[in-house]
Motif scaffolding. Structure first.
Motif, PDB file in Angstrom:
ATOM      1  N   ASP A  31     -29.283  -7.504  23.215  1.00 32.47           N
ATOM      2  CA  ASP A  31     -28.944  -6.332  22.568  1.00 32.47           C
ATOM      3  C   ASP A  31     -29.246  -6.077  21.122  1.00 32.47           C
ATOM      4  O   ASP A  31     -28.839  -5.375  20.243  1.00 32.47           O
ATOM      5  N   ASP A  32     -29.952  -7.353  20.641  1.00 30.05           N
ATOM      6  CA  ASP A  32     -30.410  -7.327  19.193  1.00 30.05           C
ATOM      7  C   ASP A  32     -31.475  -6.313  18.966  1.00 30.05           C
ATOM      8  O   ASP A  32     -32.301  -6.238  19.628  1.00 30.05           O
ATOM      9  N   TYR A  53     -28.922  -6.152  13.974  1.00 31.99           N
ATOM     10  CA  TYR A  53     -27.906  -5.494  14.580  1.00 31.99           C
ATOM     11  C   TYR A  53     -27.834  -6.069  16.133  1.00 31.99           C
ATOM     12  O   TYR A  53     -28.814  -6.235  16.907  1.00 31.99           O
ATOM     13  N   ARG A  54     -26.395  -6.021  16.526  1.00 29.96           N
ATOM     14  CA  ARG A  54     -26.109  -6.583  18.118  1.00 29.96           C
ATOM     15  C   ARG A  54     -25.597  -5.178  18.362  1.00 29.96           C
ATOM     16  O   ARG A  54     -24.384  -4.952  18.215  1.00 29.96           O
ATOM     17  N   ARG A  56     -24.388  -1.967  17.752  1.00 30.95           N
ATOM     18  CA  ARG A  56     -24.185  -1.092  16.525  1.00 30.95           C
ATOM     19  C   ARG A  56     -23.603  -1.996  15.315  1.00 30.95           C
ATOM     20  O   ARG A  56     -23.264  -1.434  14.115  1.00 30.95           O
ATOM     21  N   GLU A  57     -23.174  -3.176  15.736  1.00 27.23           N
ATOM     22  CA  GLU A  57     -22.856  -4.034  14.806  1.00 27.23           C
ATOM     23  C   GLU A  57     -23.784  -4.876  13.858  1.00 27.23           C
ATOM     24  O   GLU A  57     -24.842  -5.565  14.622  1.00 27.23           O
ATOM     25  N   ARG A  58     -23.715  -5.066  12.661  1.00 30.44           N
ATOM     26  CA  ARG A  58     -24.663  -5.745  11.755  1.00 30.44           C
ATOM     27  C   ARG A  58     -24.529  -7.104  11.721  1.00 30.44           C
ATOM     28  O   ARG A  58     -23.355  -7.364  11.297  1.00 30.44           O
ATOM     29  N   VAL A  59     -25.065  -8.254  12.711  1.00 32.70           N
ATOM     30  CA  VAL A  59     -24.662  -9.544  12.463  1.00 32.70           C
ATOM     31  C   VAL A  59     -25.412 -10.698  11.562  1.00 32.70           C
ATOM     32  O   VAL A  59     -24.789 -11.592  11.036  1.00 32.70           O
ATOM     33  N   TYR A  61     -27.487  -9.997   7.578  1.00 34.55           N
ATOM     34  CA  TYR A  61     -28.167  -9.150   6.455  1.00 34.55           C
ATOM     35  C   TYR A  61     -28.531  -9.822   5.408  1.00 34.55           C
ATOM     36  O   TYR A  61     -27.889 -10.878   4.788  1.00 34.55           O
TER      37      TYR A  61
END
Length: 82
Positions: A31-32, A53-54, A56-59, A61
């Motif tokens: 899902d990345d 992002y995974r 909708r979550e930014r994992v 940066y």
């Protein structure tokens, strides 16, 4: 001129390589997806942002600038196939 699909694949490859370079411990999941953006600071200096992002979550940066920016792009362009 490259075919649009080939260009899309090259851009995705560039983004994937950028994320791998910026986050050496990152292991891509199903899902990345990655993001790569270069712009300029208000005082005109270039800056590159790399994110993973995974869903909708930014994992991950990273914001890369200054001397690190040239080193990052030099390393990145050596890794990405033409």
């Amino acid at each position: 001129m490259h075919h649009p699909h080939a260009q899309d694949r090259w851009i995705k490859s560039l983004q994937q390589h950028a994320a791998a370079l910026a986050f050496p411990d990152w292991q891509p999941g199903p899902d990345d997806w990655t993001s790569l953006h270069t712009s300029f600071t208000p005082d005109g200096k270039p800056i590159t942002e790399v994110a993973v992002y995974r869903g909708r979550e930014r994992v991950h940066y990273a914001r890369i600038s200054g001397e690190d920016l040239m080193r990052f792009w030099t390393g990145l362009l050596k890794e990405v196939p033409e």
